[in-house]
Design an enzyme around this catalytic site. Structure first.
Site, PDB file in Angstrom:
ATOM      1  N   ASP A 142       5.790   4.336   5.082  1.00 28.77           N
ATOM      2  CA  ASP A 142       6.691   3.354   5.686  1.00 28.77           C
ATOM      3  C   ASP A 142       6.735   2.055   4.890  1.00 28.77           C
ATOM      4  OD1 ASP A 142       3.984   3.036   6.578  1.00 28.77           O
ATOM      5  OD2 ASP A 142       4.652   1.709   8.180  1.00 28.77           O
ATOM      6  N   ASP A 179      -0.337  -4.143   5.496  1.00 30.16           N
ATOM      7  CA  ASP A 179      -0.986  -3.971   6.779  1.00 30.16           C
ATOM      8  C   ASP A 179      -2.448  -4.383   6.641  1.00 30.16           C
ATOM      9  OD1 ASP A 179       1.434  -2.740   7.183  1.00 30.16           O
ATOM     10  OD2 ASP A 179       0.609  -0.853   7.867  1.00 30.16           O
ATOM     11  N   HIS A 212      -7.547  -2.139   5.312  1.00 33.80           N
ATOM     12  CA  HIS A 212      -6.661  -1.169   5.951  1.00 33.80           C
ATOM     13  C   HIS A 212      -7.262   0.208   5.715  1.00 33.80           C
ATOM     14  CE1 HIS A 212      -3.081   0.167   7.878  1.00 33.80           C
ATOM     15  NE2 HIS A 212      -2.500   0.679   6.803  1.00 33.80           N
ATOM     16  N   HIS A 226       6.350  -6.105  11.425  1.00 33.93           N
ATOM     17  CA  HIS A 226       5.642  -4.834  11.514  1.00 33.93           C
ATOM     18  C   HIS A 226       5.303  -4.485  12.958  1.00 33.93           C
ATOM     19  CE1 HIS A 226       2.550  -1.749  10.457  1.00 33.93           C
ATOM     20  NE2 HIS A 226       3.339  -1.578   9.409  1.00 33.93           N
ATOM     21  N   HIS A 235       0.858  -1.187   0.000  1.00 37.74           N
ATOM     22  CA  HIS A 235       0.000   0.000   0.000  1.00 37.74           C
ATOM     23  C   HIS A 235       0.891   1.234   0.000  1.00 37.74           C
ATOM     24  CE1 HIS A 235       0.868  -0.737   4.229  1.00 37.74           C
ATOM     25  NE2 HIS A 235       0.422   0.467   4.559  1.00 37.74           N
TER      26      HIS A 235
END
Length: 365
Positions: free
Chosen positions: A73, A226, A156, A284, A69
């Site tokens: 980060d 994520d 997410h 993560h 995505h």
């Protein structure tokens, strides 16, 4: 052994959002094949620095970059990586697979910054974009030397995709002695191994199924981050050999995790059990969780509840038949037969190693 196989996975960044200098960089990992090709998954800030420090990943071998995505980060390191490839004289194309918007993001940065080629002596190389959108799984087809890739829409705060990589199915092993005892000779052996029955001069038929073991289904690596909901990946990740799943928080912070679109370690363990994963690697991690040290750099006692070891235990309680490991930057997970095993030493070049880079006690269950 066929070379259309995974060789190893290198974790280049295992932090969420905020890097911990010298300990965890933000998200990136590299999947290396036996042929030497590298598939990079995510490219957070500083990924090129991690690659330069790493002994198990070569930048020139990267053929594909898969971005989960467009949060910084997970992708802001792409600009420096592509620029370094250019200045090193790269000529081969790079395929970038990511949610819709990645092409505009990269082109905007380079249009205002003078393009990839800041160095007049550097050579241009082509970029190929594959942008993803929608709420359905996407078959990305075959890449490299026969690896199939599926993209899974994840829940997410922005459009996000997980990826499952699978080796090609290999032909079953031929029992040459048995085939010969039945009368098969020379080229007949190859035909039998390829699944074809053969007929002898006397009219006798040798069935391939009688002398060849069943096909070996290719192993799977799934990378899911994520996300606070990985259910779209269940079908394709089922019986996954190596599941890499985010575990940003302990389950005591589940409400915050859901609000921010993340998983707890318990949620990752539950998903590993659901898909019957052989190995679960957690990554993560929020900066609040330390690696398990009893004291910090100032001699202060650390809270054991705020340890990655606690996250591992939380996940492992949910999937008793799965090996659970907490990933570290520069950790290498190497193909061993039909399974994967952690290297005893972190993959850092000698100039960057410190005394704690030996994994004396790998944090498995």
């Amino acid at each position: 052994m066929s070379e259309e196989r995974f060789s190893h996975v290198t974790f280049l960044g295992t932090a969420s959002a905020i890097p911990l200098p010298g300990k965890r960089n933000v998200s990136a990992l590299a999947i290396s094949t036996m042929q030497g090709e590298v598939f990079l998954v995510d490219c957070g800030e500083g990924t090129q620095h991690q690659i330069y420090r790493c002994s198990s990943v070569k930048m020139e071998r990267i053929s594909h970059v898969f971005i989960t995505h467009l949060h910084g980060d997970h992708c802001f390191g792409i600009f420096g990586l592509l620029a370094s490839m250019a200045t090193s004289g790269r000529e081969k194309s790079v395929v970038i697979v990511a949610p819709k918007g990645i092409q505009k993001m990269i082109e905007t940065v380079y249009n205002f910054g003078g393009g990839i080629l800041e160095d007049a002596e550097a050579k241009a190389y082509p970029l190929e974009f594959r942008e993803l959108e929608g709420d359905q799984n996407i078959d990305l087809g075959i890449i490299g030397d026969g690896f199939r890739v599926m993209a899974h829409p994840l829940k997410h705060r922005v459009p996000t995709f997980g990826y499952t990589f699978q080796e090609p199915t290999r032909l079953g092993k031929l029992d040459g002695k048995k085939a010969a005892s039945l009368g098969a000779v020379k080229q007949m052996l190859g035909q039998l191994k390829n699944g074809n029955d053969v007929q002898l001069p006397n009219g006798t038929t040798i069935r391939s199924a009688d002398v060849v073991q069943p096909p070996q289904i290719g192993r799977k690596i799934s990378v899911l981050q994520d996300t606070c909901d990985s259910r779209s990946a269940v079908e394709n990740a089922m019986n996954c050999d190596l599941l890499i799943h985010e575990a940003t928080y302990a389950h005591a912070m589940v409400e915050k995790a859901i609000i921010w679109g993340h998983s707890t370690a318990k949620m990752a363990g539950e998903f590993a059990r659901q898909i019957q994963a052989k190995n679960l690697f957690l990554t993560h991690f929020s900066a609040r969780y330390h690696a398990g040290e009893e004291v910090d750099s100032k001699g202060r006692v650390r809270d054991p509840e705020m340890s990655v070891l606690n996250l591992i235990s939380e996940a492992a309680a949910q999937c008793p038949h799965t090996t659970v490991v907490g990933a570290r930057d520069f950790m290498v997970v190497r193909s061993k037969g039909s399974d994967f095993r952690v290297d005893a030493q972190l993959a850092m070049k000698k100039a960057y190693r410190s005394s704690d880079d030996q994994l004396e006690n790998v944090n498995k269950r």
